[in-house]
Scaffold this motif. Structure first.
Motif, PDB file in Angstrom:
ATOM      1  N   VAL A 115       0.836  -1.200   0.000  1.00  0.00           N
ATOM      2  CA  VAL A 115       0.000   0.000   0.000  1.00  0.00           C
ATOM      3  C   VAL A 115       0.870   1.248   0.000  1.00  0.00           C
ATOM      4  O   VAL A 115       0.588   2.233  -0.686  1.00  0.00           O
ATOM      5  CB  VAL A 115      -0.944  -0.008   1.218  1.00  0.00           C
ATOM      6  CG1 VAL A 115      -1.748   1.292   1.284  1.00  0.00           C
ATOM      7  CG2 VAL A 115      -1.870  -1.207   1.164  1.00  0.00           C
ATOM      8  N   TYR A 116       1.950   1.179   0.766  1.00  0.00           N
ATOM      9  CA  TYR A 116       2.889   2.308   0.814  1.00  0.00           C
ATOM     10  C   TYR A 116       3.478   2.585  -0.568  1.00  0.00           C
ATOM     11  O   TYR A 116       3.554   3.747  -0.999  1.00  0.00           O
ATOM     12  CB  TYR A 116       4.004   2.009   1.808  1.00  0.00           C
ATOM     13  CG  TYR A 116       5.177   2.947   1.707  1.00  0.00           C
ATOM     14  CD1 TYR A 116       5.103   4.248   2.212  1.00  0.00           C
ATOM     15  CD2 TYR A 116       6.366   2.555   1.071  1.00  0.00           C
ATOM     16  CE1 TYR A 116       6.167   5.120   2.110  1.00  0.00           C
ATOM     17  CE2 TYR A 116       7.436   3.420   0.965  1.00  0.00           C
ATOM     18  CZ  TYR A 116       7.338   4.694   1.485  1.00  0.00           C
ATOM     19  OH  TYR A 116       8.403   5.561   1.365  1.00  0.00           O
ATOM     20  N   VAL A 117       3.886   1.538  -1.256  1.00  0.00           N
ATOM     21  CA  VAL A 117       4.466   1.703  -2.598  1.00  0.00           C
ATOM     22  C   VAL A 117       3.444   2.324  -3.539  1.00  0.00           C
ATOM     23  O   VAL A 117       3.762   3.210  -4.345  1.00  0.00           O
ATOM     24  CB  VAL A 117       4.964   0.354  -3.145  1.00  0.00           C
ATOM     25  CG1 VAL A 117       5.378   0.489  -4.609  1.00  0.00           C
ATOM     26  CG2 VAL A 117       6.127  -0.159  -2.311  1.00  0.00           C
ATOM     27  N   PHE A 118       2.189   1.877  -3.437  1.00  0.00           N
ATOM     28  CA  PHE A 118       1.142   2.424  -4.305  1.00  0.00           C
ATOM     29  C   PHE A 118       0.955   3.917  -4.057  1.00  0.00           C
ATOM     30  O   PHE A 118       0.924   4.710  -5.001  1.00  0.00           O
ATOM     31  CB  PHE A 118      -0.172   1.684  -4.061  1.00  0.00           C
ATOM     32  CG  PHE A 118      -1.344   2.307  -4.762  1.00  0.00           C
ATOM     33  CD1 PHE A 118      -1.588   2.038  -6.100  1.00  0.00           C
ATOM     34  CD2 PHE A 118      -2.201   3.161  -4.096  1.00  0.00           C
ATOM     35  CE1 PHE A 118      -2.667   2.615  -6.759  1.00  0.00           C
ATOM     36  CE2 PHE A 118      -3.279   3.748  -4.743  1.00  0.00           C
ATOM     37  CZ  PHE A 118      -3.511   3.470  -6.074  1.00  0.00           C
ATOM     38  N   PHE A 119       0.831   4.306  -2.787  1.00  0.00           N
ATOM     39  CA  PHE A 119       0.608   5.714  -2.467  1.00  0.00           C
ATOM     40  C   PHE A 119       1.829   6.564  -2.793  1.00  0.00           C
ATOM     41  O   PHE A 119       1.697   7.739  -3.170  1.00  0.00           O
ATOM     42  CB  PHE A 119       0.248   5.878  -0.986  1.00  0.00           C
ATOM     43  CG  PHE A 119      -1.204   5.688  -0.703  1.00  0.00           C
ATOM     44  CD1 PHE A 119      -2.100   6.720  -0.927  1.00  0.00           C
ATOM     45  CD2 PHE A 119      -1.687   4.486  -0.237  1.00  0.00           C
ATOM     46  CE1 PHE A 119      -3.454   6.563  -0.672  1.00  0.00           C
ATOM     47  CE2 PHE A 119      -3.038   4.309   0.020  1.00  0.00           C
ATOM     48  CZ  PHE A 119      -3.923   5.342  -0.198  1.00  0.00           C
ATOM     49  N   ALA A 120       3.016   5.989  -2.659  1.00  0.00           N
ATOM     50  CA  ALA A 120       4.244   6.746  -2.909  1.00  0.00           C
ATOM     51  C   ALA A 120       4.517   6.924  -4.396  1.00  0.00           C
ATOM     52  O   ALA A 120       5.369   7.733  -4.779  1.00  0.00           O
ATOM     53  CB  ALA A 120       5.438   6.057  -2.253  1.00  0.00           C
TER      54      ALA A 120
END
Length: 216
Positions: A115-120
């Motif tokens: 999820v972090y990678v997606f938002f970043a």
């Protein structure tokens, strides 16, 4: 009996686009003239030719309406463009700090790395897309009755800036930036969508207001 002319209609998308750019008081006259000439051409040269003519005439009409907007209300239309540029400048810088503050606040990198990678990555692009949508809305709100002229000007400015940046990057050999080209031009489209939504809402409100007027 139904007249054959009423069964021949111009392209709906072209009609909608022209309506977006017209001032409410002159919309009926402009659309009526286009429809009358379209019907004549359709009966003389065929529906296919008439539809092509209508698209060409619609684009010419839109360009003329943008020019007329600046000529009839230069300060109001320019104020819409300036308001949009100011909103872009203020909101643009908030996207990344806001997203990363949210990720850190809820400890997303520690518990949900995907999820972090997606938002970043994609999340930031979506954030910029929302900003440009709001920019189009703000420009349209300021430029009352000239909403699409202001939004289109901002869209053209955004497209030119994007094109110039990509040419510069390509000259320097940074070919990796090509993959974000779609997002950048989507930002331009978001400006136009924002302006169109405000314009459509105002047109509906204007029509409902006229319907509520007492008959003489």
């Amino acid at each position: 009996m139904t007249s054959p002319s009423f069964s021949i209609q111009p392209p709906r998308l072209a009609v909608w686009l022209v309506n977006l750019f017209t001032v409410p008081d002159s919309a009926e006259a402009i659309m009526g003239d286009l429809l009358e000439e379209f019907s004549q051409i359709a009966h003389q040269a065929g529906v296919v030719f008439a539809r092509r003519w209508y698209w060409r005439q619609s684009l010419k009409t839109i360009v003329h309406l943008i020019y007329t907007a600046y000529r009839a209300a230069p300060w109001l239309t320019s104020a819409g463009v300036a308001g949009g540029m100011l909103a872009r400048r203020l909101l643009w810088r908030l996207v990344e700090p806001t997203i990363f503050a949210f990720l850190v606040r809820y400890k997303i990198p520690e518990h949900h790395f995907n999820v972090y990678v997606f938002f970043a990555t994609t999340g930031i692009d979506i954030g910029y897309l929302i900003v440009f949508f709001l920019v189009g809305c703000i420009a349209a709100i300021v430029a009352k009755e000239r909403e699409m002229a202001a939004a289109t000007t901002l869209g053209l400015i955004s497209a030119v800036m994007t094109g110039a940046a990509f040419v510069s990057w390509m000259v320097e050999g940074h070919y990796w930036v090509l993959w974000i080209l779609t997002w950048n031009f989507a930002d331009t489209l978001a400006i136009l969508i924002g302006g169109a939504i405000v314009r459509t809402h105002r047109s509906a409100h204007h029509l409902s207001g006229n319907e509520n007027l007492p008959n003489a």
